[in-house]
Structure formats: C-alpha cells, structure tokens
Design a protein around this motif. Structure first.
Motif, PDB file in Angstrom:
ATOM      1  N   VAL A 185     -18.892 -19.832  24.292  1.00 21.94           N
ATOM      2  CA  VAL A 185     -19.546 -21.261  24.341  1.00 21.94           C
ATOM      3  C   VAL A 185     -20.365 -21.015  23.214  1.00 21.94           C
ATOM      4  CG1 VAL A 185     -21.387 -22.304  25.575  1.00 21.94           C
ATOM      5  CG2 VAL A 185     -19.274 -20.616  26.839  1.00 21.94           C
ATOM      6  N   MET A 186     -21.113 -19.645  23.069  1.00 16.88           N
ATOM      7  CA  MET A 186     -22.710 -19.813  22.329  1.00 16.88           C
ATOM      8  C   MET A 186     -22.030 -19.628  20.907  1.00 16.88           C
ATOM      9  SD  MET A 186     -24.892 -20.561  24.342  1.00 16.88           S
ATOM     10  CE  MET A 186     -26.613 -19.665  22.942  1.00 16.88           C
ATOM     11  N   LEU A 187     -21.256 -19.227  20.682  1.00 12.85           N
ATOM     12  CA  LEU A 187     -21.208 -18.167  19.406  1.00 12.85           C
ATOM     13  C   LEU A 187     -20.026 -19.064  18.892  1.00 12.85           C
ATOM     14  CD1 LEU A 187     -19.997 -14.707  19.661  1.00 12.85           C
ATOM     15  CD2 LEU A 187     -22.038 -16.153  17.976  1.00 12.85           C
ATOM     16  N   PRO A 188     -19.105 -20.381  19.194  1.00 10.03           N
ATOM     17  CA  PRO A 188     -18.535 -20.811  19.247  1.00 10.03           C
ATOM     18  C   PRO A 188     -19.505 -22.747  18.449  1.00 10.03           C
ATOM     19  CG  PRO A 188     -17.562 -20.122  20.406  1.00 10.03           C
ATOM     20  CD  PRO A 188     -18.335 -19.623  20.178  1.00 10.03           C
ATOM     21  N   LEU A 189     -20.334 -22.553  18.942  1.00  6.03           N
ATOM     22  CA  LEU A 189     -20.795 -23.958  18.765  1.00  6.03           C
ATOM     23  C   LEU A 189     -22.073 -23.578  17.803  1.00  6.03           C
ATOM     24  CD1 LEU A 189     -22.168 -25.218  21.924  1.00  6.03           C
ATOM     25  CD2 LEU A 189     -20.463 -25.935  21.275  1.00  6.03           C
ATOM     26  N   VAL A 190     -22.183 -22.350  17.350  1.00  7.58           N
ATOM     27  CA  VAL A 190     -23.184 -22.032  16.055  1.00  7.58           C
ATOM     28  C   VAL A 190     -22.462 -21.671  14.648  1.00  7.58           C
ATOM     29  CG1 VAL A 190     -24.442 -21.571  17.568  1.00  7.58           C
ATOM     30  CG2 VAL A 190     -23.813 -19.199  16.492  1.00  7.58           C
ATOM     31  N   PHE A 191     -21.365 -22.060  14.988  1.00  8.59           N
ATOM     32  CA  PHE A 191     -20.268 -21.263  13.781  1.00  8.59           C
ATOM     33  C   PHE A 191     -20.604 -21.538  12.165  1.00  8.59           C
ATOM     34  CE2 PHE A 191     -16.071 -20.910  11.728  1.00  8.59           C
ATOM     35  CZ  PHE A 191     -16.631 -19.369  11.363  1.00  8.59           C
ATOM     36  N   SER A 192     -20.117 -23.020  12.694  1.00 11.23           N
ATOM     37  CA  SER A 192     -20.925 -24.278  11.492  1.00 11.23           C
ATOM     38  C   SER A 192     -22.213 -24.062  11.307  1.00 11.23           C
ATOM     39  CB  SER A 192     -20.246 -24.981  11.746  1.00 11.23           C
ATOM     40  OG  SER A 192     -21.803 -26.263  12.617  1.00 11.23           O
ATOM     41  N   SER A 193     -23.245 -23.382  11.253  1.00 12.45           N
ATOM     42  CA  SER A 193     -24.469 -23.290  10.883  1.00 12.45           C
ATOM     43  C   SER A 193     -24.787 -21.951  10.933  1.00 12.45           C
ATOM     44  CB  SER A 193     -25.202 -23.218  12.413  1.00 12.45           C
ATOM     45  OG  SER A 193     -25.741 -25.019  12.969  1.00 12.45           O
ATOM     46  N   TYR A 194     -24.098 -21.063  11.252  1.00  8.36           N
ATOM     47  CA  TYR A 194     -23.932 -20.448  10.695  1.00  8.36           C
ATOM     48  C   TYR A 194     -22.820 -19.658   8.935  1.00  8.36           C
ATOM     49  CZ  TYR A 194     -22.981 -14.504  10.225  1.00  8.36           C
ATOM     50  OH  TYR A 194     -22.163 -13.627   9.194  1.00  8.36           O
ATOM     51  N   VAL A 195     -21.437 -20.116   8.963  1.00  8.38           N
ATOM     52  CA  VAL A 195     -21.098 -20.039   7.938  1.00  8.38           C
ATOM     53  C   VAL A 195     -21.959 -21.011   6.858  1.00  8.38           C
ATOM     54  CG1 VAL A 195     -18.935 -21.095   6.367  1.00  8.38           C
ATOM     55  CG2 VAL A 195     -18.965 -20.484   9.461  1.00  8.38           C
ATOM     56  N   MET A 196     -22.583 -22.255   7.444  1.00  9.23           N
ATOM     57  CA  MET A 196     -23.353 -22.955   6.249  1.00  9.23           C
ATOM     58  C   MET A 196     -24.906 -21.734   5.480  1.00  9.23           C
ATOM     59  SD  MET A 196     -25.588 -26.440   6.190  1.00  9.23           S
ATOM     60  CE  MET A 196     -26.137 -25.769   7.873  1.00  9.23           C
ATOM     61  N   GLY A 197     -25.256 -21.320   6.785  1.00  8.90           N
ATOM     62  CA  GLY A 197     -26.244 -20.489   6.049  1.00  8.90           C
ATOM     63  C   GLY A 197     -26.225 -19.223   5.024  1.00  8.90           C
ATOM     64  N   ALA A 198     -24.903 -17.973   5.865  1.00  7.11           N
ATOM     65  CA  ALA A 198     -24.513 -17.184   5.265  1.00  7.11           C
ATOM     66  C   ALA A 198     -23.539 -17.663   4.303  1.00  7.11           C
ATOM     67  CB  ALA A 198     -23.045 -17.092   6.206  1.00  7.11           C
ATOM     68  N   LEU A 199     -22.968 -18.851   3.453  1.00  6.39           N
ATOM     69  CA  LEU A 199     -22.389 -19.708   2.041  1.00  6.39           C
ATOM     70  C   LEU A 199     -23.970 -19.830   1.397  1.00  6.39           C
ATOM     71  CD1 LEU A 199     -18.983 -21.416   2.395  1.00  6.39           C
ATOM     72  CD2 LEU A 199     -19.983 -18.955   2.519  1.00  6.39           C
ATOM     73  N   LEU A 200     -24.805 -20.032   2.102  1.00  9.78           N
ATOM     74  CA  LEU A 200     -25.699 -20.134   1.103  1.00  9.78           C
ATOM     75  C   LEU A 200     -26.244 -19.146   0.945  1.00  9.78           C
ATOM     76  CD1 LEU A 200     -27.414 -23.137   2.849  1.00  9.78           C
ATOM     77  CD2 LEU A 200     -26.552 -24.052   0.355  1.00  9.78           C
ATOM     78  N   ILE A 201     -26.766 -17.915   1.367  1.00 19.24           N
ATOM     79  CA  ILE A 201     -27.584 -17.143   0.761  1.00 19.24           C
ATOM     80  C   ILE A 201     -25.986 -16.285   0.356  1.00 19.24           C
ATOM     81  CG2 ILE A 201     -27.313 -14.305   2.146  1.00 19.24           C
ATOM     82  CD1 ILE A 201     -28.400 -15.828   4.466  1.00 19.24           C
ATOM     83  N   PHE A 202     -24.941 -15.735   0.443  1.00 19.41           N
ATOM     84  CA  PHE A 202     -23.900 -15.381  -0.704  1.00 19.41           C
ATOM     85  C   PHE A 202     -24.425 -16.249  -2.037  1.00 19.41           C
ATOM     86  CE2 PHE A 202     -20.211 -15.074  -2.679  1.00 19.41           C
ATOM     87  CZ  PHE A 202     -19.621 -13.641  -2.225  1.00 19.41           C
ATOM     88  N   VAL A 203     -24.472 -17.220  -2.013  1.00 17.12           N
ATOM     89  CA  VAL A 203     -24.666 -18.051  -3.451  1.00 17.12           C
ATOM     90  C   VAL A 203     -25.845 -17.852  -4.128  1.00 17.12           C
ATOM     91  CG1 VAL A 203     -25.187 -20.056  -5.243  1.00 17.12           C
ATOM     92  CG2 VAL A 203     -22.482 -20.146  -3.100  1.00 17.12           C
ATOM     93  N   LYS A 204     -27.348 -17.532  -3.408  1.00 19.19           N
ATOM     94  CA  LYS A 204     -28.372 -16.787  -3.829  1.00 19.19           C
ATOM     95  C   LYS A 204     -28.271 -15.094  -4.187  1.00 19.19           C
ATOM     96  CE  LYS A 204     -31.556 -19.960  -0.984  1.00 19.19           C
ATOM     97  NZ  LYS A 204     -32.153 -21.053  -2.448  1.00 19.19           N
ATOM     98  N   THR A 205     -27.606 -14.894  -3.601  1.00 24.66           N
ATOM     99  CA  THR A 205     -27.274 -13.164  -3.581  1.00 24.66           C
ATOM    100  C   THR A 205     -26.346 -13.350  -5.580  1.00 24.66           C
ATOM    101  OG1 THR A 205     -27.138 -12.324  -1.986  1.00 24.66           O
ATOM    102  CG2 THR A 205     -26.438 -11.121  -3.245  1.00 24.66           C
ATOM    103  N   LEU A 206     -25.366 -14.524  -4.778  1.00 26.64           N
ATOM    104  CA  LEU A 206     -24.989 -14.093  -6.865  1.00 26.64           C
ATOM    105  C   LEU A 206     -25.738 -14.518  -7.889  1.00 26.64           C
ATOM    106  CD1 LEU A 206     -21.490 -15.563  -5.601  1.00 26.64           C
ATOM    107  CD2 LEU A 206     -21.545 -13.048  -6.046  1.00 26.64           C
ATOM    108  N   ALA A 207     -27.109 -15.553  -7.804  1.00 22.20           N
ATOM    109  CA  ALA A 207     -27.470 -16.234  -8.420  1.00 22.20           C
ATOM    110  C   ALA A 207     -28.589 -15.243  -8.473  1.00 22.20           C
ATOM    111  CB  ALA A 207     -27.621 -17.155  -8.076  1.00 22.20           C
ATOM    112  N   GLU A 208     -28.614 -14.524  -8.058  1.00 20.14           N
ATOM    113  CA  GLU A 208     -29.890 -13.431  -7.902  1.00 20.14           C
ATOM    114  C   GLU A 208     -30.608 -13.162  -9.174  1.00 20.14           C
ATOM    115  OE1 GLU A 208     -33.882 -12.848  -7.488  1.00 20.14           O
ATOM    116  OE2 GLU A 208     -32.971 -13.738  -5.783  1.00 20.14           O
ATOM    117  N   PHE A 209     -31.867 -13.137  -9.874  1.00 22.38           N
ATOM    118  CA  PHE A 209     -31.925 -12.224 -10.821  1.00 22.38           C
ATOM    119  C   PHE A 209     -32.914 -10.746 -10.866  1.00 22.38           C
ATOM    120  CE2 PHE A 209     -34.268 -11.299 -14.827  1.00 22.38           C
ATOM    121  CZ  PHE A 209     -33.383 -10.973 -15.450  1.00 22.38           C
ATOM    122  N   GLY A 210     -34.056 -11.436  -9.876  1.00 24.84           N
ATOM    123  CA  GLY A 210     -35.549 -10.955  -9.611  1.00 24.84           C
ATOM    124  C   GLY A 210     -34.883  -9.128  -9.494  1.00 24.84           C
ATOM    125  N   THR A 211     -34.353  -9.088  -8.411  1.00 27.78           N
ATOM    126  CA  THR A 211     -33.677  -7.993  -7.966  1.00 27.78           C
ATOM    127  C   THR A 211     -33.133  -6.390  -8.408  1.00 27.78           C
ATOM    128  OG1 THR A 211     -34.085  -8.542  -5.390  1.00 27.78           O
ATOM    129  CG2 THR A 211     -33.132  -6.356  -5.672  1.00 27.78           C
TER     130      THR A 211
END
Length: 551
Positions: A185-211
């Motif tokens: 019940v819970m995981l399928p309902l939050v799946f789309s939100s998780y994918v959106m956040g996870a892909l945003l973090i993946f893109v931010k990691t690829l684009a990160e320069f400072g660390t």
C-alpha cells in the motif's frame, strides 16, 4: 495586445540567446569536428582519451548517493509524518541547513574533522582507524548524501502525509500485517514521488563540482565536472575534450528528466479528495520515541554538527599544530579578514557587488519574463516558460562552458568575456529561474478584475501596472532577489570558470586558501559568508512576516 505580443517575442528571443544558444553551441561543437558532422564524436573522444573511467565514476557516484540519501531520508520522512515528531515543525527548518550549505564548505569541514590528526583524533585518539577508512569512495558518498538527503526527505514526507491513515486502516481491516501494508500500500503510493526525488538527486550528483573538487581530488576520484573544469582552466586548454564531456553530461541529464516524466506520469495516483482523511499516528511508546529522537539527533550531528564544528574551530585557531585547546583560540583571523583593503575584504566586497548587480538584473528580467508568460496559454508563452527553467534542469558546468564559448566567439559583436560583466551575466543566467518562478506564482494569484478595475477608473496601462500590479508582485520579486543574491554570494563553479585572473570572490578565496593550506583564513571567510547569507534571509523573512501583502 500588440505590445504584449511584442514583449513576449522579445523575451523569448533574449532567453534563446542567453540560455538556449550556449547549450546548442556546446552540443554543436562536440559533433562538428574539422568541418564535418560526426554524431559519435563525443563518444569517440571519450574512448580515445581514456575518459571512460571518469564517466563511470560519475555514474557510480550518482547511484551510490541516491542509495545513501534513500537510507537517510526514508526513515526520517516516516518519523516526521507518522510519529509524534511531526508536531516539531522547527525540525523541518533545521533539516534544510545541510542543503543550504554550499557543498564545498561542508566537504572542507568533513576533511578537517576526519583527516589524520584531525579533530576526530584529537577528541577521540582511539578513532584513528576511522580516519584511515573515511578517505575513500565511501567517505565521498557519505558527504554528498548528508548534503542532499533533505531534498528527498521533503518529497517523501509530503507524499506520506498525502496518503493519510484511511488506506492503512482499510488494509488492517482486511487482515494485512504492518510489513504487508508498507509493501503493498504505502510504497506503491509514494513510488512516483520517490522516483522524482531520486532522479533529481542523481542529476544533482552528476552536476556537483564542489565536493569532487575538494574531497574527490584528495582521494584521486575524478568525475565529469572536475575533468571539464580542468580541461578549460589548466594548460593546455582542450575545448574539444570539454565540449565532448559536457555534451555527454547534458545528454545524460536530459535523458533522466525524460525518464522521470514517464515514470511520474504512469505511477501517479490521486490521493487528495473531497472526503478528507484521518491521520494515523504510531510510535506512542516511550522507547519508540526515544529511538526516533536518537536517530534524528545523530543525523543532525552528522549533517550539521560535524562540518560546522570543524569550520568554526579552524577559523578560531592560532596554530593548527597546537590542535583543539582553549589557549589556541583567537579572533585574529576575523580581524585580518575584515581589515579594509586586505585581499580577503576585497574578495568579500567583490562577491557582494557582483551578487547585488546580478540580483537586481535577474529580478528585472525575471519579472519581465514572468509577466510575458502570464497564464501560459499560447505556444510562445509556454516556450518562454520552458526556456526560463532550462538553467535549473541542466548542469551548471555545461551551461558555463556554453556561455564561455559563445561570449568568447570571434563572431560575437559584444566581447565581455574575461570582464566583470561576464561574471554578472553568468550569475543572472544561472539563477534567473528563481525569480521567474516566484514572480510567476505571485502573478497567477492576481485576479484579472484588479487590472480591469484600474482601467475602468481611467488608469492607463503603465499607471495600472505601477500602482496596482507592481506592489502586489513585490513579495515574489523580493523572494527572487534574495535567493539570487544569497546564492550568487557564494557561487563557486561560475566564479572559478569566468572570473578575470586578477579578481577573487569569497567562494574562490575559500577554495584557494583551502588548496594552499591557509585554513584559518579560508574557514573564517566561510563562516562570514554563511552567516551573512543566513542573516539576510532571516531579515527578509521577518520583513515579510511583519508586513501584510494583500493579493
């Protein structure tokens, strides 16, 4: 109406020159080799120059940081949505501090804490083995996960809150166990939100320069952003290599955005209806609440306490060799930093001047673009909206490479490269989306009857705009100005790439002092920069809360 259409056309044209042209130029230069078109040139360049390891390093780092952020954010989102901790709203503000801290500053704090004879060993001599294992890919993943997890946490917490308790109770009525309810019940309902956040973090990691530029270089872990910066900033300059890597990075990020849109569209559910829902709170037992608080405190200590303890301690030390001791503390570095005419003070004033110009210009352009977009009912308005968001959807390193190549091209009639104007222009392009979105959101709240009422009473368009529309847009304009100013004040990527050789900003000063071993002055500048931007944000928030804006 004719004037409005002309304004929309000019806004679209200006955005095309400022944002779209640099990105297209990077892509074109990567596939136009020696007068011929070669679509596989970027891949061939990567293979010929043995850059496959750099590309794989970026991908491995991105996947690992997403996993690390998930491990940190998912339990926290559950605790803040389903347990009594949810009533402590101040935690949401505190948890944003890591995300608002510049990555390179947080990374420097971790290096100072974990390095041999660092603060960890000075506080706990038996922890030497921790330091030896931390300077690895695991340590880099840890630092970046602690910086980015608040972003995923907010997305997951809001998604869990929207589910409500009715669906859990329905599953329990039908005999489902807690783990079955979570899984089906819970995981399928939050799946789309998780994918959106996870892909945003993946893109931010690829684009990160400072660390990668601070911690990654120390452990010999090079990624796309650091390799692009080295190709342009170090002799011999290799624009072919830089454009090839930049185009591949851009292609990867755009592909991820496309995948995200498909997943979100196919796995989205309507969770908010007219019937309302009742929240289900768990974890009332004393030991459960104690365990939840332990997790939150440990997470805050790792994400905020350790880096800021290291930064402040380093800024107060007389001599690094004497370590942590009350007799080794001084405010001398702050005095030297703020001495008028010193290199550090010049860097700070340069940052403030450039950020002030960029913020004012971004607000003016962003307000114009937002008003041109309006309700985005027609194609030119939708294109203007899309172009204005592009700087937030592509890596900063790719955009700055494109800006350098376009504004340094022989055919460009205006030559501002290697001048202060180039720095201001880069800041404006980078942070223009903030003002556009803030003003656009505010403009969308204004009823058309307000403008019509002004016209009925004889007001000309300019008078109606100046006396009715503009005062109501001021909160959005102020928010956009403040966001642009604070981020520009400590921007590193653009400053490193486009600053004239004889000029420094607070970000490049911190970076240079850290690289040269002058830690105390660099960390004092970091404290002043973060304190200054935080103070300004608090002042503006206080002004907004004390003044009532009517829309």
């Amino acid at each position: 109406m004719r004037i409005k259409r002309m304004g929309t056309f000019l806004a679209l044209l200006l955005l095309a020159v400022l944002v779209v042209l640099p990105l297209l130029w990077v892509s074109f230069k990567s596939i136009w080799i020696n007068g011929t078109l070669d679509l596989l040139a970027p891949i061939r360049t990567v293979l010929e120059k043995d850059l496959t390891s750099v590309f794989s390093h970026s991908l491995i780092l991105g996947v690992s940081v997403v996993a690390g952020c998930t491990l940190l954010a998912l339990p926290l989102a559950w605790l803040m949505a389903k347990t009594p901790l949810r009533k402590h709203r101040w935690l949401d503000i505190v948890l944003l501090i890591p995300f608002m801290t510049p990555p390179y500053i947080g990374s420097m704090g971790w290096i100072l804490f974990m390095q041999p004879r660092g603060y960890l060993e000075q506080l706990f001599p038996g922890a030497k083995w921790v330091s030896s294992h931390f300077f690895s890919l695991f340590g880099m993943i840890t630092i970046m996960s602690l910086h980015l997890f608040p972003f995923l946490y907010l997305i997951l917490r809001n998604a869990i809150l929207q589910i409500g308790g009715n669906k859990e109770e329905a599953a329990a009525v039908h005999g489902a166990s807690f783990m079955y309810t979570v899984r089906r019940v819970m995981l399928p309902l939050v799946f789309s939100s998780y994918v959106m956040g996870a892909l945003l973090i993946f893109v931010k990691t690829l684009a990160e320069f400072g660390t990668p530029a601070t911690f990654g270089r120390r452990i010999g872990y090079f990624v796309l952003t650091t390799e692009i910066q080295a190709s342009i900033s170090s002799w011999p300059v290799d624009f072919g290599k830089a454009t090839s890597l930049a185009s591949l990075l851009l292609l990867a990020c755009l592909a991820l955005w496309y995948v995200q849109s498909i997943v979100v569209r196919k796995h989205s559910y309507n969770l908010v209806g007219g019937k309302g829902s009742r929240e289900k709170i768990v974890g009332h037992r004393g030991w459960q609440q104690a365990l939840a608080w332990v997790y939150v405190i440990l997470l805050l200590g790792a994400a905020i306490g350790i880096p800021y303890f290291s930064i402040v301690s380093a800024s107060l030390m007389k001599l690094r060799g004497n370590g942590l001791a009350w007799t080794n503390l001084t405010l001398h570095h702050y005095g030297e930093l703020l001495t008028w005419g010193s290199p550090s003070m010049k860097a700070l004033t340069n940052s403030m001047g450039l950020a002030l110009l960029a913020a004012c210009l971004a607000v003016a352009l962003g307000t114009w673009f937002a008003l041109s977009i309006g309700r985005a009912k027609q194609l030119p308005q939708r294109m203007t909206d899309m172009f204005s968001l592009l700087p937030n959807t592509v890596p900063d390193m790719v955009l700055v490479v494109g800006l350098i190549m376009v504004w340094n091209a022989p055919w460009m009639p205006i030559h501002i490269y290697n001048t202060y104007g180039m720095v201001v222009l880069t800041y404006v392009v980078f942070f223009l989306p903030y003002t556009v979105q803030y003003v656009k959101a505010r403009n969308g709240q204004l009823d058309e009857s307000l403008r019509q009422a002004g016209q009925v009473f004889g007001g000309k368009p300019w008078y109606v705009f100046r006396r009715i529309v503009l005062p109501l847009l001021l909160p959005g304009m102020l928010a956009g100005w403040m966001m642009t100013f604070t981020i520009s004040l400590r921007e590193l990527v653009a400053s490193l790439m486009v600053l004239p050789p004889s000029m420094q900003t607070s970000a490049t000063y911190i970076f240079a002092q850290f690289e040269q071993g002058q830690l105390s002055l660099g960390m004092a500048m970091a404290v002043v920069s973060v304190g200054l931007t935080t103070g300004l944000l608090l002042i503006v928030n206080n002004m907004n809360s004390n003044r009532k804006w009517n829309a």
